[in-house]
Design a protein around this motif. Structure first.
Motif, mmCIF file in Angstrom:
data_model
loop_
_atom_site.group_PDB
_atom_site.id
_atom_site.type_symbol
_atom_site.label_atom_id
_atom_site.label_comp_id
_atom_site.label_asym_id
_atom_site.label_seq_id
_atom_site.Cartn_x
_atom_site.Cartn_y
_atom_site.Cartn_z
ATOM 1 N N GLU A 1 37.257 41.946 38.270
ATOM 2 C CA GLU A 1 37.328 40.539 38.643
ATOM 3 C C GLU A 1 36.242 40.215 39.662
ATOM 4 N N ASN A 2 35.815 38.941 39.668
ATOM 5 C CA ASN A 2 34.780 38.530 40.612
ATOM 6 C C ASN A 2 34.795 37.020 40.783
ATOM 7 N N GLY B 1 34.506 40.628 44.837
ATOM 8 C CA GLY B 1 35.133 41.411 43.783
ATOM 9 C C GLY B 1 34.233 42.610 43.546
#
Length: 354
Positions: A250-251, A271
């Motif tokens: 995730e980011n 992230g």
């Protein structure tokens, strides 16, 4: 920098009003070290700062804390800093009826512009001749005919301050305004649409004024645009990723900055917890990947290049630190100095010569 000048770094953070939330550090460029000079409380979540160096004023956003059960609102406090870094709180004014996440100021010190993520709006606030915060003059709320929720994340002036570019993460657009200074109103001028789901968050202009770069929080990209100063319009050139091709976690992106010579563009990943560095070829209008560098902490909410361009300061919210990097101005590359300072939940870092 003259011999008499020194560099202060002003920091905003997530904090309760009874605890310290705004800090002054002195930065030693030779040693690449930060030294705490002062800190002040009195604001809940003073996350973003705007600094008027010439008049020694800091404008810090905050949240009001209603006792009647109503929703939290936004406010701005003016704080004065002295030559020894001491912070003194002056006046404060309620702004939008919802909390704010960003504050901008015009160069004539007549207005502040506050952005409300949860309210989907941009607010125009007056400044008094003595620098104190005045009153809320106008609020422009963004709405979508398709029922999407607006999340206004930031507002930045064009280099000539003829226009104001407002990033709406929820509606995937950049809305351009002009300011009717006599009437104290924000006047809608036009929209630039990003890709659906991109989530434009912050913007940085190229020093030539001919280009702008927008970091998109939700799809982890940087979009480059040509900017037409006469009519205040953006035309997209290209969109590049902020993440390595093999990263699958995730980011969400946060801040973007351009080097003073316009040759490099920097963006932050939360992230992946890194700074991505791109080289910009102005003639070819092309971004080329240089590197990804760990910010040495979780969730880099913000970063800033120092005025000399020799250092980059990364504020890692979840690591509770600000990490100092050396900048190679010939290549754009970053090298950790090994120096950092501990500070609770930093969100905004602002270095200036004073």
């Amino acid at each position: 920098m003259t011999q008499e000048q020194k560099m202060f770094v002003f920091v905003g953070s997530y904090a309760e009003s009874a605890t310290s939330g705004v800090y002054t550090y002195e930065f030693d460029e030779k040693e690449s070290t930060l030294k705490l000079l002062d800190q002040t409380s009195g604001l809940k979540n003073p996350t973003f700062l705007n600094v008027d160096v010439a008049n020694s004023h800091i404008y810090a956003i905050g949240e009001t804390e209603p006792t009647d059960g109503s929703a939290k609102g936004g406010e701005v406090m003016m704080i004065r800093f002295d030559q020894d870094g001491t912070l003194t709180r002056f006046n404060r004014t309620n702004t939008t009826p919802t909390t704010t996440c960003h504050v901008q100021r015009d160069s004539e010190n007549k207005f502040l512009i506050v952005s409300s993520y949860h309210g989907g709006s941009a607010g125009l606030v007056s400044l008094k001749d003595n620098g104190h915060v005045g009153e809320l003059l106008d609020v422009q709320t963004h709405r979508s005919a398709e029922g999407e929720t607006s999340h206004v994340h930031s507002a930045f002036f064009s280099p000539d301050e003829k226009f104001l570019l407002v990033q709406d993460l929820g509606l995937d657009l950049i809305r351009t305004y002009s300011i009717d200074r006599e009437a104290g109103r924000l006047v809608p001028h036009g929209d630039t649409h990003a890709a659906k789901g991109a989530g434009p968050r912050h913007l940085a202009f190229h020093p030539s004024g001919k280009f702008a770069f927008v970091i998109n929080e939700l799809n982890s990209t940087i979009a480059s645009y040509r900017y037409d100063a006469e009519v205040g319009t953006l035309s997209e050139i290209e969109v590049v990723p902020t993440l390595p091709s093999d990263y699958t976690g995730e980011n969400g992106c946060s801040e973007i900055a351009v080097s003073a010579d316009g040759r490099f563009v920097y963006g932050a990943n939360r992230g992946h917890d890194s700074i991505v560095v791109y080289a910009f070829d102005e003639a070819a209008e092309k971004l080329s990947l240089v590197e990804h560098v760990s910010t040495e902490g979780g969730h880099p909410r913000h970063f800033a290049l120092t005025p000399s361009g020799d250092h980059l300061l990364a504020a890692n919210r979840d690591a509770n630190n600000i990490v100092v990097f050396k900048v190679d101005k010939a290549t754009g590359r970053l090298t950790s100095t090994g120096n950092s300072v501990s500070v609770s939940k930093p969100v905004c870092v602002r270095p200036y010569y004073v």
